[in-house]
Design a protein around this motif. Structure first.
Motif, PDB file in Angstrom:
ATOM      1  N   THR A   1       0.856  -1.181   0.000  1.00 38.65           N
ATOM      2  CA  THR A   1       0.000   0.000   0.000  1.00 38.65           C
ATOM      3  C   THR A   1       0.893   1.232   0.000  1.00 38.65           C
ATOM      4  OG1 THR A   1      -1.739  -1.152   1.207  1.00 38.65           O
ATOM      5  CG2 THR A   1      -1.797   1.245   1.267  1.00 38.65           C
ATOM      6  N   HIS A   2       0.579   2.198  -0.865  1.00 43.44           N
ATOM      7  CA  HIS A   2       1.355   3.440  -0.945  1.00 43.44           C
ATOM      8  C   HIS A   2       0.381   4.613  -0.882  1.00 43.44           C
ATOM      9  CE1 HIS A   2       4.550   6.196  -2.006  1.00 43.44           C
ATOM     10  NE2 HIS A   2       3.798   6.683  -2.969  1.00 43.44           N
ATOM     11  N   THR A   3       0.634   5.543   0.035  1.00 46.81           N
ATOM     12  CA  THR A   3      -0.247   6.701   0.205  1.00 46.81           C
ATOM     13  C   THR A   3       0.520   7.985  -0.052  1.00 46.81           C
ATOM     14  OG1 THR A   3      -1.581   5.530   1.833  1.00 46.81           O
ATOM     15  CG2 THR A   3      -1.778   7.931   1.798  1.00 46.81           C
ATOM     16  N   ILE A   4      -0.113   8.891  -0.791  1.00 45.66           N
ATOM     17  CA  ILE A   4       0.424  10.227  -1.038  1.00 45.66           C
ATOM     18  C   ILE A   4      -0.493  11.206  -0.329  1.00 45.66           C
ATOM     19  CG2 ILE A   4       0.953  11.961  -2.784  1.00 45.66           C
ATOM     20  CD1 ILE A   4       1.150   9.609  -4.797  1.00 45.66           C
ATOM     21  N   ASN A   5       0.069  12.042   0.534  1.00 46.11           N
ATOM     22  CA  ASN A   5      -0.689  13.068   1.252  1.00 46.11           C
ATOM     23  C   ASN A   5      -0.222  14.435   0.769  1.00 46.11           C
ATOM     24  OD1 ASN A   5      -2.076  11.284   3.198  1.00 46.11           O
ATOM     25  ND2 ASN A   5      -0.003  10.858   3.865  1.00 46.11           N
ATOM     26  N   PHE A   6      -1.162  15.331   0.479  1.00 45.12           N
ATOM     27  CA  PHE A   6      -0.787  16.645  -0.018  1.00 45.12           C
ATOM     28  C   PHE A   6      -1.912  17.653   0.178  1.00 45.12           C
ATOM     29  CE2 PHE A   6      -2.909  14.422  -3.406  1.00 45.12           C
ATOM     30  CZ  PHE A   6      -3.701  15.385  -4.015  1.00 45.12           C
ATOM     31  N   GLU A   7      -1.543  18.921  -0.010  1.00 45.42           N
ATOM     32  CA  GLU A   7      -2.506  20.018  -0.028  1.00 45.42           C
ATOM     33  C   GLU A   7      -2.322  20.759  -1.343  1.00 45.42           C
ATOM     34  OE1 GLU A   7      -3.028  22.513   3.482  1.00 45.42           O
ATOM     35  OE2 GLU A   7      -1.799  21.072   4.590  1.00 45.42           O
ATOM     36  N   ILE A   8      -3.430  21.114  -1.994  1.00 47.88           N
ATOM     37  CA  ILE A   8      -3.377  21.881  -3.238  1.00 47.88           C
ATOM     38  C   ILE A   8      -2.650  23.197  -2.970  1.00 47.88           C
ATOM     39  CG2 ILE A   8      -4.749  23.029  -5.043  1.00 47.88           C
ATOM     40  CD1 ILE A   8      -5.147  20.052  -5.164  1.00 47.88           C
ATOM     41  N   GLY A   9      -1.702  23.529  -3.855  1.00 41.56           N
ATOM     42  CA  GLY A   9      -0.979  24.786  -3.739  1.00 41.56           C
ATOM     43  C   GLY A   9       0.244  24.745  -2.853  1.00 41.56           C
ATOM     44  N   LYS A  10       0.569  23.577  -2.289  1.00 42.90           N
ATOM     45  CA  LYS A  10       1.736  23.463  -1.412  1.00 42.90           C
ATOM     46  C   LYS A  10       2.670  22.367  -1.928  1.00 42.90           C
ATOM     47  CE  LYS A  10      -0.446  25.077   2.811  1.00 42.90           C
ATOM     48  NZ  LYS A  10      -0.715  24.788   4.221  1.00 42.90           N
ATOM     49  N   GLU A  11       3.958  22.676  -1.869  1.00 45.78           N
ATOM     50  CA  GLU A  11       4.967  21.700  -2.252  1.00 45.78           C
ATOM     51  C   GLU A  11       5.055  20.620  -1.174  1.00 45.78           C
ATOM     52  OE1 GLU A  11       9.018  22.608  -4.236  1.00 45.78           O
ATOM     53  OE2 GLU A  11       9.400  22.537  -2.076  1.00 45.78           O
ATOM     54  N   PHE A  12       5.337  19.373  -1.584  1.00 49.35           N
ATOM     55  CA  PHE A  12       5.500  18.285  -0.628  1.00 49.35           C
ATOM     56  C   PHE A  12       6.539  17.295  -1.143  1.00 49.35           C
ATOM     57  CE2 PHE A  12       2.174  17.027  -3.534  1.00 49.35           C
ATOM     58  CZ  PHE A  12       2.357  15.672  -3.745  1.00 49.35           C
ATOM     59  N   SER A  13       7.048  16.471  -0.259  1.00 53.85           N
ATOM     60  CA  SER A  13       8.018  15.441  -0.633  1.00 53.85           C
ATOM     61  C   SER A  13       7.281  14.136  -0.884  1.00 53.85           C
ATOM     62  CB  SER A  13       9.037  15.220   0.489  1.00 53.85           C
ATOM     63  OG  SER A  13       9.828  16.363   0.654  1.00 53.85           O
ATOM     64  N   GLU A  14       7.729  13.434  -1.914  1.00 54.07           N
ATOM     65  CA  GLU A  14       7.143  12.141  -2.233  1.00 54.07           C
ATOM     66  C   GLU A  14       8.263  11.160  -2.513  1.00 54.07           C
ATOM     67  OE1 GLU A  14       4.102   9.987  -5.350  1.00 54.07           O
ATOM     68  OE2 GLU A  14       4.804  11.983  -5.788  1.00 54.07           O
ATOM     69  N   GLU A  15       8.078   9.921  -2.071  1.00 52.60           N
ATOM     70  CA  GLU A  15       9.071   8.880  -2.325  1.00 52.60           C
ATOM     71  C   GLU A  15       8.518   7.893  -3.337  1.00 52.60           C
ATOM     72  OE1 GLU A  15      11.563   5.386  -0.041  1.00 52.60           O
ATOM     73  OE2 GLU A  15      10.753   7.043   1.117  1.00 52.60           O
ATOM     74  N   ASN A  16       9.303   7.597  -4.361  1.00 52.65           N
ATOM     75  CA  ASN A  16       8.931   6.606  -5.356  1.00 52.65           C
ATOM     76  C   ASN A  16       8.920   5.241  -4.673  1.00 52.65           C
ATOM     77  OD1 ASN A  16       9.335   4.473  -7.325  1.00 52.65           O
ATOM     78  ND2 ASN A  16       9.690   6.096  -8.816  1.00 52.65           N
ATOM     79  N   PRO A  17       7.777   4.550  -4.638  1.00 52.10           N
ATOM     80  CA  PRO A  17       7.690   3.296  -3.891  1.00 52.10           C
ATOM     81  C   PRO A  17       8.518   2.159  -4.498  1.00 52.10           C
ATOM     82  CG  PRO A  17       5.684   3.676  -5.107  1.00 52.10           C
ATOM     83  CD  PRO A  17       6.511   4.909  -5.260  1.00 52.10           C
ATOM     84  N   ILE A  18       8.912   2.281  -5.752  1.00 50.63           N
ATOM     85  CA  ILE A  18       9.695   1.233  -6.403  1.00 50.63           C
ATOM     86  C   ILE A  18      11.189   1.524  -6.301  1.00 50.63           C
ATOM     87  CG2 ILE A  18      10.124   0.002  -8.568  1.00 50.63           C
ATOM     88  CD1 ILE A  18       7.318  -0.420  -7.302  1.00 50.63           C
ATOM     89  N   LEU A  19      11.580   2.734  -6.670  1.00 50.53           N
ATOM     90  CA  LEU A  19      12.998   3.077  -6.722  1.00 50.53           C
ATOM     91  C   LEU A  19      13.522   3.679  -5.435  1.00 50.53           C
ATOM     92  CD1 LEU A  19      13.038   4.630 -10.308  1.00 50.53           C
ATOM     93  CD2 LEU A  19      13.612   2.283  -9.642  1.00 50.53           C
ATOM     94  N   GLY A  20      12.630   4.144  -4.557  1.00 50.99           N
ATOM     95  CA  GLY A  20      13.041   4.741  -3.307  1.00 50.99           C
ATOM     96  C   GLY A  20      13.560   6.168  -3.437  1.00 50.99           C
ATOM     97  N   GLU A  21      13.483   6.732  -4.630  1.00 49.06           N
ATOM     98  CA  GLU A  21      13.941   8.103  -4.850  1.00 49.06           C
ATOM     99  C   GLU A  21      12.932   9.091  -4.267  1.00 49.06           C
ATOM    100  OE1 GLU A  21      14.141   8.151  -9.079  1.00 49.06           O
ATOM    101  OE2 GLU A  21      16.103   7.190  -9.132  1.00 49.06           O
ATOM    102  N   LYS A  22      13.440  10.193  -3.711  1.00 49.54           N
ATOM    103  CA  LYS A  22      12.574  11.216  -3.158  1.00 49.54           C
ATOM    104  C   LYS A  22      12.593  12.440  -4.063  1.00 49.54           C
ATOM    105  CE  LYS A  22      12.909   9.742   1.586  1.00 49.54           C
ATOM    106  NZ  LYS A  22      13.212  10.085   2.954  1.00 49.54           N
ATOM    107  N   ALA A  23      11.452  13.109  -4.162  1.00 50.88           N
ATOM    108  CA  ALA A  23      11.350  14.297  -5.002  1.00 50.88           C
ATOM    109  C   ALA A  23      10.409  15.294  -4.355  1.00 50.88           C
ATOM    110  CB  ALA A  23      10.827  13.916  -6.388  1.00 50.88           C
ATOM    111  N   LYS A  24      10.667  16.556  -4.598  1.00 51.79           N
ATOM    112  CA  LYS A  24       9.748  17.623  -4.189  1.00 51.79           C
ATOM    113  C   LYS A  24       8.762  17.813  -5.330  1.00 51.79           C
ATOM    114  CE  LYS A  24      11.626  19.364  -0.346  1.00 51.79           C
ATOM    115  NZ  LYS A  24      10.955  19.639   0.867  1.00 51.79           N
ATOM    116  N   VAL A  25       7.486  17.800  -5.009  1.00 52.38           N
ATOM    117  CA  VAL A  25       6.454  17.977  -6.029  1.00 52.38           C
ATOM    118  C   VAL A  25       5.418  18.965  -5.499  1.00 52.38           C
ATOM    119  CG1 VAL A  25       6.751  15.710  -7.085  1.00 52.38           C
ATOM    120  CG2 VAL A  25       5.191  15.962  -5.191  1.00 52.38           C
ATOM    121  N   GLY A  26       4.556  19.420  -6.381  1.00 55.17           N
ATOM    122  CA  GLY A  26       3.514  20.326  -5.979  1.00 55.17           C
ATOM    123  C   GLY A  26       2.256  20.076  -6.784  1.00 55.17           C
TER     124      GLY A  26
END
Length: 80
Positions: A52-77
């Protein structure tokens, strides 16, 4: 939401450097997707077999997300 189909998903995974075995497994699954909203906070949960993979965010705000397969982290918005 119930998964209906994927088009070019395996090609996408290949281009994002997902390995052959993981790519084949992911392309053949049908995830359950749950989207919830609590005030300004959104959650999207993907349920595939035992993972199970969950993404939590708010519209208009940048957040960090981790790729569940590769483990890479990225800032997204998510902006409207």
């Amino acid at each position: 939401y119930q998964f209906e189909k994927n088009e070019n998903f395996e090609e996408f995974l290949s281009e994002t450097n997902v390995g052959l075995i993981a790519r084949k497994a992911m392309a053949s699954t049908k995830p359950a997707i749950e989207i919830t909203k609590d005030g300004d906070k959104w959650s999207i949960t993907f349920k595939v077999m035992i993972k199970t993979h969950t993404i939590n965010f708010e519209i208009g705000k940048e957040f960090s997300e981790e790729n569940p397969i590769l483990g890479e982290k990225a800032k997204v918005g998510c902006f409207d």
